[in-house]
Design an enzyme around this catalytic site. Structure first.
Site, short mmCIF file in Angstrom:
data_model
loop_
_atom_site.label_atom_id
_atom_site.label_comp_id
_atom_site.label_asym_id
_atom_site.label_seq_id
_atom_site.Cartn_x
_atom_site.Cartn_y
_atom_site.Cartn_z
N ALA A 84 0.81 -1.22 0.00
CA ALA A 84 0.00 0.00 0.00
C ALA A 84 0.84 1.26 0.00
CB ALA A 84 -0.93 0.00 1.23
N CYS A 85 2.14 1.14 0.12
CA CYS A 85 2.97 2.33 0.28
C CYS A 85 4.22 2.22 -0.54
CB CYS A 85 3.33 2.53 1.75
SG CYS A 85 4.42 3.92 2.04
N GLY A 86 4.52 3.25 -1.32
CA GLY A 86 5.68 3.22 -2.19
C GLY A 86 6.88 3.95 -1.65
#
Length: 277
Positions: free
Chosen positions: A116-118
């Site tokens: 969900a997080c880059g």
């Protein structure tokens, strides 16, 4: 799609009559991918297997480590087995040209990144304000896309999402030409991974800068997606959901046209509307 889908049993509950049926469901696979630079571990990201070399190339591009294909000498899977003795294909080693400089924050970037997080684990928000080697080359004043074509991109993207059709559990990113032609599409459980895959594929095909393309994503427009578009020279980023405030700020400063809520017959243009006819 053998490595992309896993079948599990689930109990479907009908609330109106409390009827319960056990049936098999298809789920999108999520597994860790370790990225190594040379023999040193650099990052671990959770992703849907497939197009892993594109993912790694796009990730290194987005991190500002590489910006031309010649800097990436090779990509290969390292040996690794699961409990059944099967090759996992969950470690990719990238060999970079000797003159490629590692960013100062590289030592602080070695964390596990969720699907969900880059940009989780980056030392500070300032560290992700990287300067693109390409810039956004399409003039803001130049109309390169009609609003009707732009509004139709989410439907085109959705029609080509084969993994989503089977699982309903993945994001998609697609590169489009100004006339609405789909140039490439990638799917993944993580929206940032889908973007890295589609940009990494273009990078490996020596197509950067992507100054005459539109990047359409299936979810919301977050800060890291705008950053990735900027690093590849993409002038227009369109999302079916809302952008964040920081995404709008970065798009404005980077010269990117940021579009949100692109659904049906309407869309919101948050920055640099001059590119939309």
């Amino acid at each position: 799609m053998g490595r992309l889908i896993r079948r599990v049993k689930a109990t479907k509950v009908n609330i109106t009559d409390d009827r319960r049926v056990v049936r098999e469901e298809a789920l999108a696979v999520e597994e860790p991918l370790e990225i190594r630079l040379g023999h040193e571990s650099f990052s671990v990201t959770m992703r849907t297997p497939g197009d892993d070399f594109d993912l790694v190339a796009g990730f290194l591009l987005s991190e500002g480590i590489i910006f031309e294909p010649e800097q990436l000498i090779s990509l290969r899977f390292c040996a690794g087995e699961d409990e059944n003795g099967q090759q996992t294909f969950n470690v990719v080693e990238a060999q970079l040209r000797p003159d490629v400089a590692m960013p100062l924050q590289a030592a602080q970037r070695h964390v596990t990144t969720s699907s969900a997080c880059g940009i989780c684990g980056t030392a500070s928000i300032d560290a992700v304000h990287k300067s693109s080697h390409f810039g956004v080359l399409a003039p803001v004043e130049e109309v390169i896309l009609s609003a009707s074509v732009l509004a139709g991109l989410p439907d085109t993207l959705r029609e080509q999402q084969k993994l989503f059709e089977k699982t309903g559990g993945v994001h998609a990113a697609g590169l489009f030409a100004p006339d609405g032609e789909l140039l490439s599409l990638r799917e993944d459980v993580g929206r940032h991974n889908a973007v890295d895959k589609v940009l990494g594929a273009a990078f490996r095909e020596k197509q950067l800068p992507l100054s005459n393309t539109i990047l359409q994503v299936s979810g919301r427009a977050s800060f890291e997606l705008v950053q990735k578009a900027a690093m590849a020279g993409v002038p227009i980023l369109s999302a079916v959901s809302a952008p964040s405030s920081l995404a709008v700020e970065l798009a404005h400063s980077a010269g990117i046209t940021l579009v949100g809520f692109s659904r049906g017959n309407s869309l919101n243009v948050y920055t640099h509307p001059g590119r939309i006819g």
